[in-house]
Structures are given as C-alpha cells and as structure tokens.
Write a protein that holds these residues in place. Structure first.
Motif, short mmCIF file in Angstrom:
data_model
loop_
_atom_site.label_atom_id
_atom_site.label_comp_id
_atom_site.label_asym_id
_atom_site.label_seq_id
_atom_site.Cartn_x
_atom_site.Cartn_y
_atom_site.Cartn_z
N ALA A 2 -70.16 -36.75 9.24
CA ALA A 2 -69.03 -36.58 10.28
C ALA A 2 -67.61 -36.12 9.55
O ALA A 2 -67.29 -36.79 8.41
CB ALA A 2 -68.81 -37.69 11.00
N ARG A 3 -66.63 -35.54 10.20
CA ARG A 3 -65.71 -35.12 9.73
C ARG A 3 -64.56 -35.98 10.40
O ARG A 3 -64.15 -35.47 11.56
CB ARG A 3 -65.08 -33.64 9.80
N ASN A 4 -64.12 -37.05 10.30
CA ASN A 4 -63.67 -37.97 11.10
C ASN A 4 -62.09 -38.22 10.57
O ASN A 4 -61.62 -39.29 10.28
CB ASN A 4 -64.05 -39.27 11.34
N LYS A 5 -61.42 -37.17 10.45
CA LYS A 5 -60.14 -36.99 10.29
C LYS A 5 -59.28 -36.61 11.07
O LYS A 5 -59.78 -35.45 11.77
CB LYS A 5 -59.79 -36.49 8.78
N ASN A 10 -58.56 -29.98 15.42
CA ASN A 10 -58.41 -28.67 15.78
C ASN A 10 -59.79 -28.23 15.67
O ASN A 10 -60.01 -27.16 16.57
CB ASN A 10 -57.34 -27.97 14.87
N ASP A 11 -60.28 -28.26 14.56
CA ASP A 11 -61.51 -27.43 14.43
C ASP A 11 -62.49 -27.94 15.59
O ASP A 11 -62.98 -27.06 16.22
CB ASP A 11 -62.36 -27.99 13.10
N HIS A 12 -62.52 -29.35 15.74
CA HIS A 12 -63.48 -29.75 16.85
C HIS A 12 -63.17 -29.11 18.36
O HIS A 12 -64.00 -28.72 19.04
CB HIS A 12 -63.46 -31.17 17.00
N VAL A 43 -61.19 -37.99 24.46
CA VAL A 43 -61.29 -38.78 23.21
C VAL A 43 -60.19 -37.94 22.37
O VAL A 43 -59.33 -38.83 21.64
CB VAL A 43 -62.48 -38.41 22.53
N SER A 44 -59.85 -36.81 22.16
CA SER A 44 -58.82 -36.11 21.56
C SER A 44 -57.47 -36.67 21.94
O SER A 44 -56.61 -36.99 21.11
CB SER A 44 -58.74 -34.85 21.60
N GLU A 45 -57.12 -36.92 23.11
CA GLU A 45 -55.88 -37.42 23.53
C GLU A 45 -55.56 -38.92 22.96
O GLU A 45 -54.44 -39.28 22.35
CB GLU A 45 -55.80 -37.42 25.12
N GLN A 46 -56.77 -39.77 22.84
CA GLN A 46 -56.76 -41.04 22.41
C GLN A 46 -56.42 -40.82 20.84
O GLN A 46 -55.56 -41.70 20.28
CB GLN A 46 -57.87 -41.65 22.62
N ILE A 47 -57.11 -40.11 20.11
CA ILE A 47 -56.82 -39.77 18.69
C ILE A 47 -55.36 -39.42 18.27
O ILE A 47 -54.52 -40.08 17.56
CB ILE A 47 -57.80 -38.73 17.97
N ILE A 48 -54.84 -38.54 19.25
CA ILE A 48 -53.47 -38.12 19.05
C ILE A 48 -52.43 -39.04 19.31
O ILE A 48 -51.50 -39.57 18.55
CB ILE A 48 -53.45 -36.56 19.94
#
Length: 87
Positions: A2-5, A10-12, A43-48
């Motif tokens: 997993a690339r969890n950074k 953006n890649d995802h 999920v992206s919104e929460q990460i941001i």
C-alpha cells in the motif's frame, strides 16, 4: 504494498477517474464503479482535511516562541499536555 502517503493521493484519484472513464462499463459494473468513486472521494476529503490540520498546527507552532513544545503528541510534538513520555 500500500502507498499510504498523502503525496500518493493524486495517483489514486486519477486511477479512479480513469476507471470511471472506461466506456466499456455498463449497467451494474458502472453503478458499482460510481459507488466506489463516491467512497474514494469521501476518504480523500478526510485525508486532505487531516493534512490541512497538521499543516496549520505546524504553522501555528512555528509562529510561537516555543515551537514544537506546544504541539500535542498526536500532531508530532514531544512536549505539552498530550505528550507520551514513555520511551
């Protein structure tokens, strides 16, 4: 692996966009991809938001005399009310 950074977000997102752009998707497969896209967006919104909070905390710490000493441990500080003093 997993690339969890946050840098890989953006890649995802672009990969999801490519899946949505697949014109061969029809019916249930398209519906499932749309649902997946909504989940990825949420999920992206929460990460941001989390990244924004950490950045604002870092900026606030940098603008004080004590720097990291005022940051709670969860945001990377080694001191303050929430620090974990265990080694």
């Amino acid at each position: 692996m997993a690339r969890n950074k946050i840098i890989n977000l953006n890649d995802h997102l672009f990969a999801q966009l490519e899946r949505l752009g697949d014109e061969s998707l029809k019916g249930d497969a398209l519906y499932e991809e749309i649902k997946r896209s909504a989940a990825v967006t949420n999920v992206s919104e929460q990460i941001i938001k989390g990244g924004d909070l950490m950045l604002r905390a870092r900026i606030a710490a940098d603008n004080t005399i004590r720097g990291d000493q005022i940051l709670p441990a969860i945001l990377g500080g080694d001191f303050g009310p929430d620090s974990d003093t265990r080694q």
